[in-house]
Design a protein around this motif. Structure first.
Motif, PDB file in Angstrom:
ATOM      1  N   GLU A   1     -14.739 -11.775   1.329  1.00 29.43           N
ATOM      2  CA  GLU A   1     -14.735 -11.584  -0.118  1.00 29.43           C
ATOM      3  C   GLU A   1     -13.289 -11.720  -0.602  1.00 29.43           C
ATOM      4  O   GLU A   1     -12.358 -11.279   0.086  1.00 29.43           O
ATOM      5  CB  GLU A   1     -15.256 -10.176  -0.412  1.00 29.43           C
ATOM      6  N   TRP A   2     -13.068 -12.290  -1.754  1.00 28.22           N
ATOM      7  CA  TRP A   2     -11.718 -12.661  -2.195  1.00 28.22           C
ATOM      8  C   TRP A   2     -11.313 -11.932  -3.476  1.00 28.22           C
ATOM      9  O   TRP A   2     -12.145 -11.713  -4.363  1.00 28.22           O
ATOM     10  CB  TRP A   2     -11.663 -14.177  -2.426  1.00 28.22           C
ATOM     11  N   VAL A   3     -10.045 -11.563  -3.588  1.00 30.06           N
ATOM     12  CA  VAL A   3      -9.500 -11.047  -4.842  1.00 30.06           C
ATOM     13  C   VAL A   3      -8.138 -11.730  -5.045  1.00 30.06           C
ATOM     14  O   VAL A   3      -7.443 -12.035  -4.069  1.00 30.06           O
ATOM     15  CB  VAL A   3      -9.385  -9.502  -4.820  1.00 30.06           C
ATOM     16  N   ASP A   4      -7.788 -11.981  -6.283  1.00 34.05           N
ATOM     17  CA  ASP A   4      -6.504 -12.648  -6.540  1.00 34.05           C
ATOM     18  C   ASP A   4      -5.357 -11.734  -6.127  1.00 34.05           C
ATOM     19  O   ASP A   4      -5.422 -10.518  -6.329  1.00 34.05           O
ATOM     20  CB  ASP A   4      -6.378 -13.015  -8.027  1.00 34.05           C
ATOM     21  N   PRO A   5      -4.286 -12.322  -5.564  1.00 33.37           N
ATOM     22  CA  PRO A   5      -3.204 -11.505  -5.000  1.00 33.37           C
ATOM     23  C   PRO A   5      -2.585 -10.507  -5.991  1.00 33.37           C
ATOM     24  O   PRO A   5      -2.265  -9.386  -5.613  1.00 33.37           O
ATOM     25  CB  PRO A   5      -2.169 -12.525  -4.529  1.00 33.37           C
ATOM     26  N   GLU A   6      -2.449 -10.905  -7.262  1.00 32.60           N
ATOM     27  CA  GLU A   6      -1.806  -9.965  -8.201  1.00 32.60           C
ATOM     28  C   GLU A   6      -2.690  -8.765  -8.526  1.00 32.60           C
ATOM     29  O   GLU A   6      -2.208  -7.757  -9.053  1.00 32.60           O
ATOM     30  CB  GLU A   6      -1.322 -10.680  -9.472  1.00 32.60           C
ATOM     31  N   LYS A   7      -3.980  -8.862  -8.187  1.00 36.06           N
ATOM     32  CA  LYS A   7      -4.890  -7.736  -8.442  1.00 36.06           C
ATOM     33  C   LYS A   7      -5.195  -6.937  -7.182  1.00 36.06           C
ATOM     34  O   LYS A   7      -5.799  -5.867  -7.249  1.00 36.06           O
ATOM     35  CB  LYS A   7      -6.229  -8.252  -8.995  1.00 36.06           C
ATOM     36  N   ALA A   8      -4.798  -7.472  -6.024  1.00 34.55           N
ATOM     37  CA  ALA A   8      -5.290  -6.938  -4.748  1.00 34.55           C
ATOM     38  C   ALA A   8      -5.064  -5.430  -4.594  1.00 34.55           C
ATOM     39  O   ALA A   8      -6.004  -4.688  -4.297  1.00 34.55           O
ATOM     40  CB  ALA A   8      -4.644  -7.690  -3.588  1.00 34.55           C
ATOM     41  N   LEU A   9      -3.823  -4.980  -4.814  1.00 32.92           N
ATOM     42  CA  LEU A   9      -3.519  -3.570  -4.540  1.00 32.92           C
ATOM     43  C   LEU A   9      -4.230  -2.629  -5.519  1.00 32.92           C
ATOM     44  O   LEU A   9      -4.445  -1.461  -5.204  1.00 32.92           O
ATOM     45  CB  LEU A   9      -2.004  -3.340  -4.569  1.00 32.92           C
ATOM     46  N   ARG A  10      -4.593  -3.160  -6.694  1.00 31.80           N
ATOM     47  CA  ARG A  10      -5.259  -2.335  -7.715  1.00 31.80           C
ATOM     48  C   ARG A  10      -6.775  -2.362  -7.609  1.00 31.80           C
ATOM     49  O   ARG A  10      -7.460  -1.704  -8.373  1.00 31.80           O
ATOM     50  CB  ARG A  10      -4.849  -2.827  -9.116  1.00 31.80           C
ATOM     51  N   THR A  11      -7.292  -3.135  -6.666  1.00 29.74           N
ATOM     52  CA  THR A  11      -8.744  -3.272  -6.523  1.00 29.74           C
ATOM     53  C   THR A  11      -9.373  -1.931  -6.145  1.00 29.74           C
ATOM     54  O   THR A  11      -8.867  -1.241  -5.263  1.00 29.74           O
ATOM     55  CB  THR A  11      -9.065  -4.295  -5.400  1.00 29.74           C
ATOM     56  N   PRO A  12     -10.474  -1.538  -6.824  1.00 32.75           N
ATOM     57  CA  PRO A  12     -11.155  -0.310  -6.413  1.00 32.75           C
ATOM     58  C   PRO A  12     -11.608  -0.434  -4.952  1.00 32.75           C
ATOM     59  O   PRO A  12     -12.278  -1.400  -4.592  1.00 32.75           O
ATOM     60  CB  PRO A  12     -12.364  -0.223  -7.356  1.00 32.75           C
ATOM     61  N   ALA A  13     -11.177   0.507  -4.120  1.00 36.35           N
ATOM     62  CA  ALA A  13     -11.470   0.440  -2.678  1.00 36.35           C
ATOM     63  C   ALA A  13     -11.231   1.809  -2.065  1.00 36.35           C
ATOM     64  O   ALA A  13     -10.705   2.713  -2.722  1.00 36.35           O
ATOM     65  CB  ALA A  13     -10.550  -0.590  -2.001  1.00 36.35           C
ATOM     66  N   ASP A  14     -11.636   1.965  -0.816  1.00 40.84           N
ATOM     67  CA  ASP A  14     -11.331   3.201  -0.090  1.00 40.84           C
ATOM     68  C   ASP A  14      -9.954   3.116   0.546  1.00 40.84           C
ATOM     69  O   ASP A  14      -9.224   4.104   0.601  1.00 40.84           O
ATOM     70  CB  ASP A  14     -12.388   3.424   1.002  1.00 40.84           C
ATOM     71  N   ILE A  15      -9.627   1.938   1.045  1.00 38.70           N
ATOM     72  CA  ILE A  15      -8.356   1.761   1.753  1.00 38.70           C
ATOM     73  C   ILE A  15      -7.730   0.435   1.315  1.00 38.70           C
ATOM     74  O   ILE A  15      -8.423  -0.584   1.236  1.00 38.70           O
ATOM     75  CB  ILE A  15      -8.571   1.732   3.290  1.00 38.70           C
ATOM     76  N   VAL A  16      -6.444   0.463   1.037  1.00 37.96           N
ATOM     77  CA  VAL A  16      -5.711  -0.755   0.708  1.00 37.96           C
ATOM     78  C   VAL A  16      -4.664  -0.992   1.799  1.00 37.96           C
ATOM     79  O   VAL A  16      -3.960  -0.058   2.214  1.00 37.96           O
ATOM     80  CB  VAL A  16      -5.063  -0.648  -0.689  1.00 37.96           C
ATOM     81  N   VAL A  17      -4.597  -2.229   2.267  1.00 36.23           N
ATOM     82  CA  VAL A  17      -3.713  -2.593   3.381  1.00 36.23           C
ATOM     83  C   VAL A  17      -2.681  -3.633   2.909  1.00 36.23           C
ATOM     84  O   VAL A  17      -2.999  -4.818   2.807  1.00 36.23           O
ATOM     85  CB  VAL A  17      -4.547  -3.184   4.551  1.00 36.23           C
ATOM     86  N   PRO A  18      -1.444  -3.217   2.627  1.00 36.09           N
ATOM     87  CA  PRO A  18      -0.408  -4.219   2.289  1.00 36.09           C
ATOM     88  C   PRO A  18       0.026  -4.950   3.566  1.00 36.09           C
ATOM     89  O   PRO A  18       0.577  -4.337   4.471  1.00 36.09           O
ATOM     90  CB  PRO A  18       0.745  -3.379   1.713  1.00 36.09           C
ATOM     91  N   ALA A  19      -0.267  -6.236   3.623  1.00 31.17           N
ATOM     92  CA  ALA A  19      -0.002  -7.000   4.850  1.00 31.17           C
ATOM     93  C   ALA A  19       0.781  -8.274   4.559  1.00 31.17           C
ATOM     94  O   ALA A  19       0.737  -9.220   5.343  1.00 31.17           O
ATOM     95  CB  ALA A  19      -1.318  -7.323   5.562  1.00 31.17           C
ATOM     96  N   ALA A  20       1.471  -8.301   3.441  1.00 29.60           N
ATOM     97  CA  ALA A  20       2.287  -9.474   3.113  1.00 29.60           C
ATOM     98  C   ALA A  20       3.760  -9.059   3.143  1.00 29.60           C
ATOM     99  O   ALA A  20       4.166  -8.290   4.001  1.00 29.60           O
ATOM    100  CB  ALA A  20       1.876 -10.038   1.760  1.00 29.60           C
ATOM    101  N   VAL A  21       4.552  -9.561   2.231  1.00 32.55           N
ATOM    102  CA  VAL A  21       5.961  -9.171   2.209  1.00 32.55           C
ATOM    103  C   VAL A  21       6.132  -7.839   1.487  1.00 32.55           C
ATOM    104  O   VAL A  21       5.173  -7.286   0.931  1.00 32.55           O
ATOM    105  CB  VAL A  21       6.840 -10.277   1.567  1.00 32.55           C
ATOM    106  N   GLY A  22       7.357  -7.303   1.479  1.00 31.71           N
ATOM    107  CA  GLY A  22       7.599  -5.968   0.954  1.00 31.71           C
ATOM    108  C   GLY A  22       7.821  -5.916  -0.554  1.00 31.71           C
ATOM    109  O   GLY A  22       7.623  -6.902  -1.257  1.00 31.71           O
ATOM    110  N   GLY A  23       8.244  -4.723  -1.011  1.00 34.60           N
ATOM    111  CA  GLY A  23       8.553  -4.524  -2.424  1.00 34.60           C
ATOM    112  C   GLY A  23       7.347  -4.615  -3.329  1.00 34.60           C
ATOM    113  O   GLY A  23       7.434  -5.091  -4.461  1.00 34.60           O
ATOM    114  N   VAL A  24       6.185  -4.164  -2.831  1.00 32.34           N
ATOM    115  CA  VAL A  24       4.948  -4.331  -3.605  1.00 32.34           C
ATOM    116  C   VAL A  24       4.474  -3.049  -4.279  1.00 32.34           C
ATOM    117  O   VAL A  24       3.670  -3.105  -5.207  1.00 32.34           O
ATOM    118  CB  VAL A  24       3.803  -4.903  -2.728  1.00 32.34           C
ATOM    119  N   LEU A  25       4.955  -1.880  -3.833  1.00 37.49           N
ATOM    120  CA  LEU A  25       4.516  -0.620  -4.437  1.00 37.49           C
ATOM    121  C   LEU A  25       5.656  -0.073  -5.303  1.00 37.49           C
ATOM    122  O   LEU A  25       6.676   0.388  -4.799  1.00 37.49           O
ATOM    123  CB  LEU A  25       4.130   0.387  -3.341  1.00 37.49           C
ATOM    124  N   SER A  26       5.444  -0.158  -6.631  1.00 32.56           N
ATOM    125  CA  SER A  26       6.482   0.246  -7.571  1.00 32.56           C
ATOM    126  C   SER A  26       5.990   1.420  -8.425  1.00 32.56           C
ATOM    127  O   SER A  26       4.778   1.687  -8.494  1.00 32.56           O
ATOM    128  CB  SER A  26       6.814  -0.921  -8.505  1.00 32.56           C
TER     129      SER A  26
END
Ligand code: PHE
Length: 342
Positions: free
Chosen positions: A216-241
């Motif tokens: 299942e796919w979500v656009d990268p700019e929305k990924a971390l905000r997607t309703p979910a139980d667990i979010v896994v940042p697996a790309a480059v850094g500086g993503v949680l502001s």
């Protein structure tokens, strides 16, 4: 407003225009307090070579934390090959840059060891090996332990289950939604583990071709905000502001990306919202743990793998003591690093 002078934290930083490639290559040694520095070789595009230098400084510091928190007798270092926005990376330029890197690594005389990282893999290490013996993760047929992505993903999976046990009271993933932001070499393997454990997997990547993964796919700019139980940042850094934190909805964030927070205070913002964030330098240590124990300490596969799985225990301890002491997992993890470095 002038920023105040900050003390230099790094032990040694070498920046060189590669004599063969003409590309900027950086080796940053943050600390050798616990032993020789170790950390991967990143090959990435940057707006300016100075951004590559800044990345090497941050990433080498993260390696000090990673190696120390994992109980390894290694310090923190990192290599960056900075590719300009318009530079085409031909196979011959790649080879030239890797030889340049090997030469620079060799100049540290065994006080820094490189390995693969974002943008490089075991086959690249064979090239680096032509200039220096201080490099890990060559393919098995060349005498190395191969891709560090496999143990890194295993460690992330152990961290994820420990995080789930802490947050949801169970490590069972059936029926849980897990969003994986970044389907690179580690993210793709984490997706496999999590899917095999029965979770609903949603992925995203800056490369639209990764849609072919079939998840299942979500656009990268929305990924971390997607309703979910667990979010896994697996790309480059500086993503949680600080700006993003109010928009997050998953109660658990755990992943392999290095330097996920734009600033340390974001850990407080996350905790204030009741979001459990597993420090990245703990969750991502599997590659370093496995590689260094196998290739330096000579441990057999089973024992090194058990040490990777033990990242789950570390995560459980850090999250439990952060809760008990009413502090953040980041502060708790930093206290562990400080205790080792003291
Ligand atoms: N590049 C990975 C990391 O930063 C794995 C690695 C660590 C490879 C140390 C070699 C040495 O964790």
């Amino acid at each position: 407003h002038q920023p105040s002078f900050s003390r230099m934290e790094h032990e040694e930083v070498k920046v060189r225009r590669g004599p063969r490639s003409g590309l900027p290559v950086v080796v940053a040694i943050h600390s050798r307090a616990l032993g020789p520095a170790a950390g991967g070789i990143r090959l990435r595009r940057y707006p300016d070579w100075r951004d590559g230098l800044a990345d090497a400084l941050r990433l080498s510091e993260a390696m000090t934390d990673k190696n120390a928190a994992a109980g390894l007798d290694f310090g923190g270092g990192k290599t960056v090959i900075a590719l300009g926005p318009g530079t085409e990376l031909t196979p011959s330029l790649r080879e030239a840059a890797l030889l340049d890197v090997g030469e620079l690594i060799e100049s540290f005389g065994g006080t820094y060891f490189g390995g693969p990282d974002v943008g490089t893999g075991p086959d690249d290490m064979v090239v680096v090996r032509r200039s220096t013996s201080r490099v890990f993760c060559l393919p098995p047929e060349h005498g190395g332990t191969g891709s560090s992505s496999i143990p890194t993903a295993l460690g992330v999976f152990a961290a994820l289950r420990a995080g789930a046990r802490h947050v949801f009271g169970s490590a069972e993933l059936t029926g849980r939604t897990v969003v994986i932001s970044g389907l690179g070499s580690v993210g793709a393997l984490v997706a496999q583990h999590v899917a095999a454990a029965g979770a609903r997997v949603v992925v995203s990547d800056v490369d639209p071709a990764k849609r072919a993964s079939g998840y299942e796919w979500v656009d990268p700019e929305k990924a971390l905000r997607t309703p979910a139980d667990i979010v896994v940042p697996a790309a480059v850094g500086g993503v949680l502001s600080a700006e993003l934190v109010p928009e997050l909805s998953a109660p658990l964030i755990v992943g392999p990306a290095n330097n996920q927070l734009t600033s340390e205070t974001v850990a407080d913002d996350l905790a204030a919202r009741g979001i459990v964030w597993v420090p990245d330098f703990i969750a991502s240590a599997g590659g370093a743990v496995y590689t260094l124990l196998r290739e330096v300490e000579g441990l057999p596969h089973e024992e090194a793998t058990a040490r990777v799985e033990a990242i789950g225990t570390t995560v459980s301890e850090v999250l439990a003591s952060a809760r008990d002491k009413e502090t953040t997992p980041l502060r708790e993890a930093r206290a562990r690093v400080a205790a080792r470095l003291a």
